[in-house]
Enzyme design. Sequence first.
Site, PDB file in Angstrom:
ATOM      1  N   HIS A  13     -35.387  28.008  43.369  1.00 54.60           N
ATOM      2  CA  HIS A  13     -36.155  27.058  42.531  1.00 54.60           C
ATOM      3  C   HIS A  13     -35.913  27.444  41.076  1.00 54.60           C
ATOM      4  O   HIS A  13     -36.467  28.422  40.582  1.00 54.60           O
ATOM      5  CB  HIS A  13     -37.658  27.141  42.861  1.00 54.60           C
ATOM      6  CG  HIS A  13     -38.504  26.210  42.032  1.00 54.60           C
ATOM      7  ND1 HIS A  13     -39.421  25.355  42.594  1.00 54.60           N
ATOM      8  CD2 HIS A  13     -38.575  25.992  40.700  1.00 54.60           C
ATOM      9  CE1 HIS A  13     -40.016  24.655  41.645  1.00 54.60           C
ATOM     10  NE2 HIS A  13     -39.531  25.030  40.472  1.00 54.60           N
ATOM     11  N   HIS A  15     -35.118  25.945  36.892  1.00 53.22           N
ATOM     12  CA  HIS A  15     -34.961  24.902  35.862  1.00 53.22           C
ATOM     13  C   HIS A  15     -33.887  25.337  34.876  1.00 53.22           C
ATOM     14  O   HIS A  15     -34.049  26.348  34.193  1.00 53.22           O
ATOM     15  CB  HIS A  15     -36.279  24.686  35.106  1.00 53.22           C
ATOM     16  CG  HIS A  15     -37.395  24.254  36.001  1.00 53.22           C
ATOM     17  ND1 HIS A  15     -37.667  22.933  36.256  1.00 53.22           N
ATOM     18  CD2 HIS A  15     -38.274  24.964  36.741  1.00 53.22           C
ATOM     19  CE1 HIS A  15     -38.690  22.845  37.102  1.00 53.22           C
ATOM     20  NE2 HIS A  15     -39.084  24.068  37.419  1.00 53.22           N
ATOM     21  N   LEU A  16     -32.811  24.569  34.806  1.00 54.13           N
ATOM     22  CA  LEU A  16     -31.725  24.894  33.870  1.00 54.13           C
ATOM     23  C   LEU A  16     -31.741  24.001  32.640  1.00 54.13           C
ATOM     24  O   LEU A  16     -31.054  24.277  31.666  1.00 54.13           O
ATOM     25  CB  LEU A  16     -30.363  24.758  34.562  1.00 54.13           C
ATOM     26  CG  LEU A  16     -29.954  25.871  35.522  1.00 54.13           C
ATOM     27  CD1 LEU A  16     -28.615  25.532  36.162  1.00 54.13           C
ATOM     28  CD2 LEU A  16     -29.885  27.219  34.821  1.00 54.13           C
ATOM     29  N   ASN A  41     -36.105  17.773  37.170  1.00 49.74           N
ATOM     30  CA  ASN A  41     -37.083  17.149  36.248  1.00 49.74           C
ATOM     31  C   ASN A  41     -36.588  17.126  34.805  1.00 49.74           C
ATOM     32  O   ASN A  41     -37.236  17.599  33.886  1.00 49.74           O
ATOM     33  CB  ASN A  41     -38.457  17.835  36.351  1.00 49.74           C
ATOM     34  CG  ASN A  41     -38.443  19.308  35.954  1.00 49.74           C
ATOM     35  OD1 ASN A  41     -37.418  19.983  36.076  1.00 49.74           O
ATOM     36  ND2 ASN A  41     -39.575  19.805  35.497  1.00 49.74           N
ATOM     37  N   LYS A  99     -36.783  16.530  45.808  1.00 52.99           N
ATOM     38  CA  LYS A  99     -37.970  17.158  45.225  1.00 52.99           C
ATOM     39  C   LYS A  99     -39.087  16.143  45.051  1.00 52.99           C
ATOM     40  O   LYS A  99     -38.894  15.091  44.442  1.00 52.99           O
ATOM     41  CB  LYS A  99     -37.604  17.766  43.866  1.00 52.99           C
ATOM     42  CG  LYS A  99     -38.784  18.345  43.101  1.00 52.99           C
ATOM     43  CD  LYS A  99     -39.268  19.668  43.696  1.00 52.99           C
ATOM     44  CE  LYS A  99     -40.573  20.125  43.054  1.00 52.99           C
ATOM     45  NZ  LYS A  99     -40.509  21.459  42.497  1.00 52.99           N
ATOM     46  N   HIS A 136     -43.798  20.153  45.041  1.00 54.87           N
ATOM     47  CA  HIS A 136     -44.735  20.765  44.091  1.00 54.87           C
ATOM     48  C   HIS A 136     -46.128  20.495  44.658  1.00 54.87           C
ATOM     49  O   HIS A 136     -46.625  19.366  44.598  1.00 54.87           O
ATOM     50  CB  HIS A 136     -44.584  20.151  42.692  1.00 54.87           C
ATOM     51  CG  HIS A 136     -45.473  20.811  41.679  1.00 54.87           C
ATOM     52  ND1 HIS A 136     -44.993  21.628  40.676  1.00 54.87           N
ATOM     53  CD2 HIS A 136     -46.826  20.820  41.543  1.00 54.87           C
ATOM     54  CE1 HIS A 136     -46.009  22.092  39.964  1.00 54.87           C
ATOM     55  NE2 HIS A 136     -47.129  21.610  40.470  1.00 54.87           N
ATOM     56  N   HIS A 174     -43.185  27.443  45.016  1.00 48.20           N
ATOM     57  CA  HIS A 174     -44.008  28.350  44.213  1.00 48.20           C
ATOM     58  C   HIS A 174     -45.457  28.434  44.687  1.00 48.20           C
ATOM     59  O   HIS A 174     -46.372  28.060  43.971  1.00 48.20           O
ATOM     60  CB  HIS A 174     -43.928  28.021  42.712  1.00 48.20           C
ATOM     61  CG  HIS A 174     -43.957  26.549  42.359  1.00 48.20           C
ATOM     62  ND1 HIS A 174     -44.899  25.669  42.841  1.00 48.20           N
ATOM     63  CD2 HIS A 174     -43.149  25.819  41.555  1.00 48.20           C
ATOM     64  CE1 HIS A 174     -44.662  24.470  42.343  1.00 48.20           C
ATOM     65  NE2 HIS A 174     -43.607  24.532  41.565  1.00 48.20           N
ATOM     66  N   LEU A 219     -47.204  26.254  35.807  1.00 51.67           N
ATOM     67  CA  LEU A 219     -47.841  25.491  36.878  1.00 51.67           C
ATOM     68  C   LEU A 219     -47.064  25.704  38.168  1.00 51.67           C
ATOM     69  O   LEU A 219     -45.837  25.689  38.123  1.00 51.67           O
ATOM     70  CB  LEU A 219     -47.890  24.001  36.523  1.00 51.67           C
ATOM     71  CG  LEU A 219     -48.908  23.663  35.431  1.00 51.67           C
ATOM     72  CD1 LEU A 219     -48.736  22.229  34.957  1.00 51.67           C
ATOM     73  CD2 LEU A 219     -50.335  23.902  35.933  1.00 51.67           C
ATOM     74  N   ASP A 247     -38.584  29.826  39.666  1.00 55.55           N
ATOM     75  CA  ASP A 247     -39.222  28.829  38.807  1.00 55.55           C
ATOM     76  C   ASP A 247     -39.054  29.203  37.330  1.00 55.55           C
ATOM     77  O   ASP A 247     -39.907  28.886  36.507  1.00 55.55           O
ATOM     78  CB  ASP A 247     -40.709  28.643  39.162  1.00 55.55           C
ATOM     79  CG  ASP A 247     -41.282  27.362  38.584  1.00 55.55           C
ATOM     80  OD1 ASP A 247     -40.498  26.501  38.148  1.00 55.55           O
ATOM     81  OD2 ASP A 247     -42.515  27.233  38.564  1.00 55.55           O
ATOM     82  N   ALA A 263     -46.082  24.115  30.177  1.00 52.68           N
ATOM     83  CA  ALA A 263     -46.142  25.059  31.292  1.00 52.68           C
ATOM     84  C   ALA A 263     -44.738  25.530  31.629  1.00 52.68           C
ATOM     85  O   ALA A 263     -43.818  24.719  31.725  1.00 52.68           O
ATOM     86  CB  ALA A 263     -46.762  24.375  32.500  1.00 52.68           C
TER      87      ALA A 263
HETATM   88  C1  NCD Z   1     -41.843  23.632  35.225  1.00 51.59           C
HETATM   89  C2  NCD Z   1     -41.039  23.067  34.058  1.00 51.59           C
HETATM   90  O1  NCD Z   1     -41.273  23.500  32.923  1.00 51.59           O
HETATM   91  O2  NCD Z   1     -40.171  22.231  34.280  1.00 51.59           O
HETATM   92  N1  NCD Z   1     -42.996  24.324  34.699  1.00 51.59           N
HETATM   93  C3  NCD Z   1     -43.704  25.282  35.307  1.00 51.59           C
HETATM   94  O3  NCD Z   1     -44.730  25.693  34.773  1.00 51.59           O
HETATM   95  N2  NCD Z   1     -43.323  25.800  36.452  1.00 51.59           N
HETATM   96  C4  NCD Z   1     -42.203  22.557  36.179  1.00 51.59           C
HETATM   97  C5  NCD Z   1     -42.727  23.053  37.508  1.00 51.59           C
HETATM   98  O4  NCD Z   1     -41.979  23.621  38.300  1.00 51.59           O
HETATM   99  O5  NCD Z   1     -43.913  22.884  37.779  1.00 51.59           O
HETATM  100 ZN    ZN Z   2     -40.485  24.594  38.755  1.00 50.54          ZN
END
Ligand code: NCD
Ligand code: ZN
Length: 345
Positions: A13, A15-16, A41, A99, A136, A174, A219, A247, A263
């Site tokens: 999991h 985010h890039l 996202n 997702k 999520h 998560h 989050l 995450d 977040a």
């Molecule tokens: C993530 C994000 O910033 O894209 N933020 C986070 O707090 N984990 C989104 C997510 O996975 O909830």
């Molecule tokens: Zn995430």
Amino acid sequence: MDEITIPKPDDWHLHLRDGAMLEGVLPFTARHFARAIIMPNLVPPVVTAADARAYRDRIMAALPAELDFTPLMTLYLTETTDRADVAAAHASGLATAVKLYPAGATTNSHSGVRDLGKVMPVLEKMAEIGMPLCIHGEVTDAEVDIFDREAVFIETVLDPLRRRLPELRITLEHVTTSDGVNYVGAAEANLAATITTHHLMINRNAILAGGIKPHYYCLPVAKRETHRLALRRAATSGDPRFFLGTDSAPHVDPLKECACGCAGIFTAINTLSCLAHVFEEEAALGTLEAFASRNGPGWYGLPVNNETVTLRKRPSAVEWPDRIETGDGPVTVFDPMTPVHWEVA
Ligand code: NCD
Ligand code: ZN
């Protein structure tokens, strides 16, 4: 034990982002991880197979030539997602999972799902072809306390969904609560969970005690200590249903340090060091391999990586930069609030 060698981990999991941020953060993940499930996202989100192909191409273009890394793409589920497009993306190997963001649950989730009934045809197709759904797991109702949103989601959304469609393979992303750990642990089939690095290291005091600390806000939000301990037990248990999803979610500092901060916690740099620290504290270094390198591939039906990574304990604490510079601005690195002595050799 002051040295441990494990198959190269994967991040289930991640985010890039895109553009300059992608270029700034990708090398840190690609150094320590062979593969990662890439969250969709973006703005606008990665919804179709064509979106995923274009995003994968941008990731590969941003990858430094000396690093080997495979992005595993996901499709962002919307109420108008085309099930034939999803099935084709899966059949061709382009998309690993879909997702589900409940609309409004987190960063860039406004195009997510409001009415689960509207996406049932897609979910039925996914169950039929064995394509996993990453969820999520938080409700978005304003009346539900933010610390209860995961537990309420499990009871009111996830459990009914699993009863309605037991063949659907679901990754509860998560998990942050003992409720989540217990629910996954009790499931008979088709359910697994990722656990982040930071939720194994911090509880909600990190965010709120002694001043408000936006760099610990993510989050689902970190919960009280009993939940952190439950997550540690699950992660170190060796149970194949629990595995690493960092995450790691970079946001530039001005968007974190403001009246309505984003977040997300950026852990791509120091996750492996932090995990070795946690597993040593739990006298469970022997199960780090299961959590970081074996259970995820097992769940997603992929081979364990052939390459290895060695973690070594050193006398002095490992140091990271407080923040990294990206073309979009500075991004603060997760501070585990305790000295960590494990370095990636
Ligand atoms: C993530 C994000 O910033 O894209 N933020 C986070 O707090 N984990 C989104 C997510 O996975 O909830
Ligand atoms: Zn995430």
